[in-house]
Design a protein around this motif. Structure first.
Motif, short mmCIF file in Angstrom:
data_model
loop_
_atom_site.label_atom_id
_atom_site.label_comp_id
_atom_site.label_asym_id
_atom_site.label_seq_id
_atom_site.Cartn_x
_atom_site.Cartn_y
_atom_site.Cartn_z
N ASP A 134 0.98 -1.08 -0.03
CA ASP A 134 0.09 0.15 -0.03
C ASP A 134 0.82 1.34 0.03
O ASP A 134 1.76 1.38 0.53
CB ASP A 134 -0.71 -0.01 1.29
CG ASP A 134 -1.80 -1.09 1.11
OD1 ASP A 134 -2.43 -1.62 0.26
OD2 ASP A 134 -1.92 -1.70 2.63
N PHE A 135 0.56 2.31 -0.89
CA PHE A 135 1.02 3.39 -0.84
C PHE A 135 0.07 4.58 -0.82
O PHE A 135 -0.79 4.84 -1.96
CB PHE A 135 1.80 3.84 -1.91
CG PHE A 135 3.17 2.91 -2.14
CD1 PHE A 135 4.17 3.07 -1.30
CD2 PHE A 135 2.86 1.84 -3.09
CE1 PHE A 135 5.18 1.97 -1.63
CE2 PHE A 135 3.82 0.74 -3.34
CZ PHE A 135 5.05 0.95 -2.63
N ALA A 136 -0.26 5.23 0.12
CA ALA A 136 -1.47 6.16 0.32
C ALA A 136 -2.61 5.31 0.07
O ALA A 136 -3.04 4.49 0.75
CB ALA A 136 -1.18 7.55 -0.50
N ASP A 137 -3.51 5.77 -0.81
CA ASP A 137 -4.81 5.29 -1.11
C ASP A 137 -4.84 4.07 -2.47
O ASP A 137 -5.59 3.90 -2.71
CB ASP A 137 -5.79 6.30 -1.40
CG ASP A 137 -5.73 6.99 -2.68
OD1 ASP A 137 -4.54 7.03 -3.20
OD2 ASP A 137 -6.74 7.65 -3.12
N ARG A 160 -7.64 1.26 -5.95
CA ARG A 160 -7.77 2.58 -5.24
C ARG A 160 -8.76 2.54 -4.32
O ARG A 160 -9.97 2.15 -4.48
CB ARG A 160 -8.21 3.36 -6.42
CG ARG A 160 -6.90 3.88 -7.25
CD ARG A 160 -7.36 5.36 -8.17
NE ARG A 160 -8.64 5.12 -8.92
CZ ARG A 160 -8.77 5.99 -9.89
NH1 ARG A 160 -8.06 6.72 -10.00
NH2 ARG A 160 -10.28 5.88 -10.42
N LYS A 161 -8.25 3.06 -3.04
CA LYS A 161 -9.20 2.97 -1.88
C LYS A 161 -9.75 1.52 -1.58
O LYS A 161 -11.14 1.67 -1.47
CB LYS A 161 -10.27 4.25 -1.78
CG LYS A 161 -9.61 5.32 -2.10
CD LYS A 161 -10.61 6.62 -2.06
CE LYS A 161 -9.89 7.96 -2.18
NZ LYS A 161 -10.74 9.11 -2.57
N ASP A 174 1.57 13.85 -7.90
CA ASP A 174 2.61 13.87 -7.14
C ASP A 174 3.89 12.79 -7.00
O ASP A 174 4.95 12.85 -6.89
CB ASP A 174 2.36 14.00 -5.50
CG ASP A 174 1.38 15.06 -5.19
OD1 ASP A 174 1.54 16.16 -5.85
OD2 ASP A 174 0.48 14.78 -4.27
#
Length: 144
Positions: free
Chosen positions: A43-46, A80-81, A110
């Motif tokens: 996992d990386f962020a969402d 995603r999420k 980003d």
């Protein structure tokens, strides 16, 4: 003379395109790198990336002389999420060259996520099973 100028120009353009299209993956404090097993998720962020399948490994084994270095093709799943978003095939070049067309898993404003390395490297003396493979996932900031 015209042929020489044309050929020289063509060679310079080809060299420039090769240099521009490659993405340098650095192991520094700004990059996040994870080595994941087959069927493992990171996992990386969402965003979550799962090493789903080992499709092909045609990289030239260590102890063999080949005309072509070959490549490995893997399948990753992107979430995603927590919800399935996309399936992506990555081509891991035996030379280690990383380019967006082959190795980019996912990109947002980003950062970019790449599949950059696959181990173990083939060896004719050792049988490699699918569960032995490890895929390196790298998160690279787009700019500082």
């Amino acid at each position: 003379m015209k042929k020489f100028i044309f050929l020289s120009s063509f060679c310079i353009i080809c060299c420039f395109n090769t240099l521009v299209s490659q993405t340098r993956i650095h192991n520094d404090s700004l990059h996040i790198s994870k080595l994941i097993k087959l069927q493992q998720m990171v996992d990386f962020a969402d965003i979550s990336v799962k090493f789903n399948k080992m499709l092909v490994d045609s990289r030239c084994p260590k102890n063999v002389m080949c005309n072509r270095a070959g490549e490995a093709i893997v399948e990753v799943l992107i979430y995603r999420k927590g919800k399935f978003f996309k399936k992506r095939k990555l081509t891991i070049d035996a030379s280690g060259v990383v380019i967006d067309a082959n190795n980019l898993v996912y990109a947002v404003e980003d950062y970019k996520i790449y599949g950059s390395n696959l181990t173990p490297y083939p060896d004719t003396r050792i049988e490699t099973k699918d569960e032995d493979y490890r895929l390196q996932i790298v998160v690279q900031p787009k700019s500082l």
